[in-house]
Design a protein around this motif. Sequence first.
Motif, short mmCIF file in Angstrom:
data_model
loop_
_atom_site.label_atom_id
_atom_site.label_comp_id
_atom_site.label_asym_id
_atom_site.label_seq_id
_atom_site.Cartn_x
_atom_site.Cartn_y
_atom_site.Cartn_z
N VAL A 70 21.56 18.61 -28.26
CA VAL A 70 22.37 17.41 -28.08
C VAL A 70 23.45 17.74 -27.06
CG1 VAL A 70 24.00 15.82 -29.18
CG2 VAL A 70 21.96 16.57 -30.42
N ASP A 71 23.40 17.01 -25.95
CA ASP A 71 24.33 17.28 -24.86
C ASP A 71 25.65 16.55 -25.08
OD1 ASP A 71 25.03 18.31 -22.38
OD2 ASP A 71 24.54 16.40 -21.41
N SER B 82 24.31 6.76 -30.40
CA SER B 82 22.89 6.86 -30.75
C SER B 82 22.65 8.14 -31.56
CB SER B 82 22.01 6.83 -29.49
OG SER B 82 22.09 8.04 -28.81
N VAL B 83 23.38 9.21 -31.23
CA VAL B 83 23.24 10.45 -32.01
C VAL B 83 23.83 10.24 -33.41
CG1 VAL B 83 23.99 12.85 -32.18
CG2 VAL B 83 23.22 11.94 -29.98
N LEU B 84 25.01 9.61 -33.46
CA LEU B 84 25.66 9.42 -34.76
C LEU B 84 24.80 8.57 -35.69
CD1 LEU B 84 29.35 8.83 -33.61
CD2 LEU B 84 28.44 10.84 -34.75
N PHE C 179 24.26 21.76 -30.39
CA PHE C 179 25.21 20.78 -29.85
C PHE C 179 26.06 21.51 -28.83
CE2 PHE C 179 24.51 17.43 -32.96
CZ PHE C 179 23.89 18.14 -33.98
N VAL C 180 25.92 21.09 -27.58
CA VAL C 180 26.54 21.85 -26.49
C VAL C 180 27.98 21.39 -26.26
CG1 VAL C 180 26.32 22.49 -24.07
CG2 VAL C 180 24.29 21.87 -25.38
N SER C 181 28.87 22.37 -26.17
CA SER C 181 30.25 22.04 -25.80
C SER C 181 30.40 22.13 -24.30
CB SER C 181 31.21 23.03 -26.46
OG SER C 181 32.49 22.83 -25.95
N MET D 281 27.64 24.38 -31.30
CA MET D 281 27.26 24.47 -32.71
C MET D 281 25.75 24.35 -32.86
SD MET D 281 28.54 22.06 -35.85
CE MET D 281 27.06 21.23 -36.41
N ILE D 282 25.20 25.12 -33.79
CA ILE D 282 23.76 25.02 -34.07
C ILE D 282 23.58 24.73 -35.56
CG2 ILE D 282 21.60 26.34 -34.21
CD1 ILE D 282 22.48 27.87 -31.73
N ILE D 283 22.75 23.74 -35.86
CA ILE D 283 22.32 23.52 -37.25
C ILE D 283 20.93 24.10 -37.35
CG2 ILE D 283 21.75 21.85 -39.05
CD1 ILE D 283 23.44 19.79 -37.56
#
Length: 373
Positions: A200-201, A206-208, A264-266, A240-242
């Motif tokens: 997820v960039d 749409s992600v939420l 999830f890329v910062s 962050m990685i799930i």
Amino acid sequence: MMDRKDILRNVKTVVIKVGTSSITGGTNTVSSRFMDSVAAQVKALKGQGKDVLIVSSGAIGVGLGAMNAKPKPKEVPIRQAAASVGQSILMQKWSDSFQKQGIVISQILLTLDFYSDREKYNNLRNAIDTLLSYGVVPIINENDVICVKEIDAMFGDNDTLSAYVSSKMDADLLIILSDVDGLYDRNPKIYEGAKLIPIVDKIDDSVLSMAGDPTTRLGVGGMKTKLRAAEICNESGCSMIIANNNVPDVIIKAVSGEDVGTLFVSHGAVSKKSLWIKAAHSLGTIYIDDGGAKALKKHMSLLAVGIRDVTGRFDRGDVVDIVCNGKLIAKGIPDYNSEDAFKIRGLRSDRVIEVLGHKTYDDVIRSENIVLM
Ligand code: GLU
């Protein structure tokens, strides 16, 4: 397509959040095998020169098991008691697992206010920096015995806690280990064709909308809290990685950029001051009109003329909510206290001195002290 290895190349500090379902394997007791595996992987990361912190859930689940208690959903005191029993069992087990790797661990029990209380934060930071310099692995949990709101699962949970810890400790990567593989485009428990999203960039609407509700009864986190955690992390410059705790060597794989779970890329940190203002407790509210709201959205200051009303008691330098048409649109640090802000509401800047007899600034809140929500 972004390359995970590139994104994670310079990861130095890693926070690993272990969910209740991972620790217990869905039962009411601790899975020593899982903890041994985490400890071995942490040892390997330390061998690569990384600093590692763990946020461990499980106290309540394990405590309930040990006490043979089965509370109803809203029974909070039994969960407080269970946390107290389970926390010591958890730490014994973590200690056993890390001892096998020759690693010393420490216990840190936090309340979420460490995030907005500067003194608590500084104390925590000093303690953790010192622990890390001695090669100790801090194991953190919420202080559930006194954090009733967190137990109630309405306000906080260890997903959020681990994100706050990552943000405040300047971690580069938070790994959330859970019983889910990552973020799916639809709930995989309901839809057969649901697809795992590898990267997820940007966390947008749409992600939420892909998040469902909490998955298990023993832990409190669900995909929603994990996405919130990802937002907190990403804003502070931490990715962050799930990932699923069932994947062998999942921590090592995640850190080395292998394709596990959802990343999830910062894209770099929002300023520390903004983060602090966002999280701080507001002592009052400034109600503004549409003109004021427009100015704020253009990153301009808040002038008295845009203010309709002021409630609460605050001093210059406190944090306040800024509300327009019933919606919280920003938070900020005013240069006027609540009394003066109320007296000058709606006035043009050149009339402020007439009313107050003094004028600190033209702006009631300077643009650099405003954070849009
Ligand atoms: N702090 C809770 C515990 O140790 C868990 C909260 C969570 O599952 O996120 O039981």
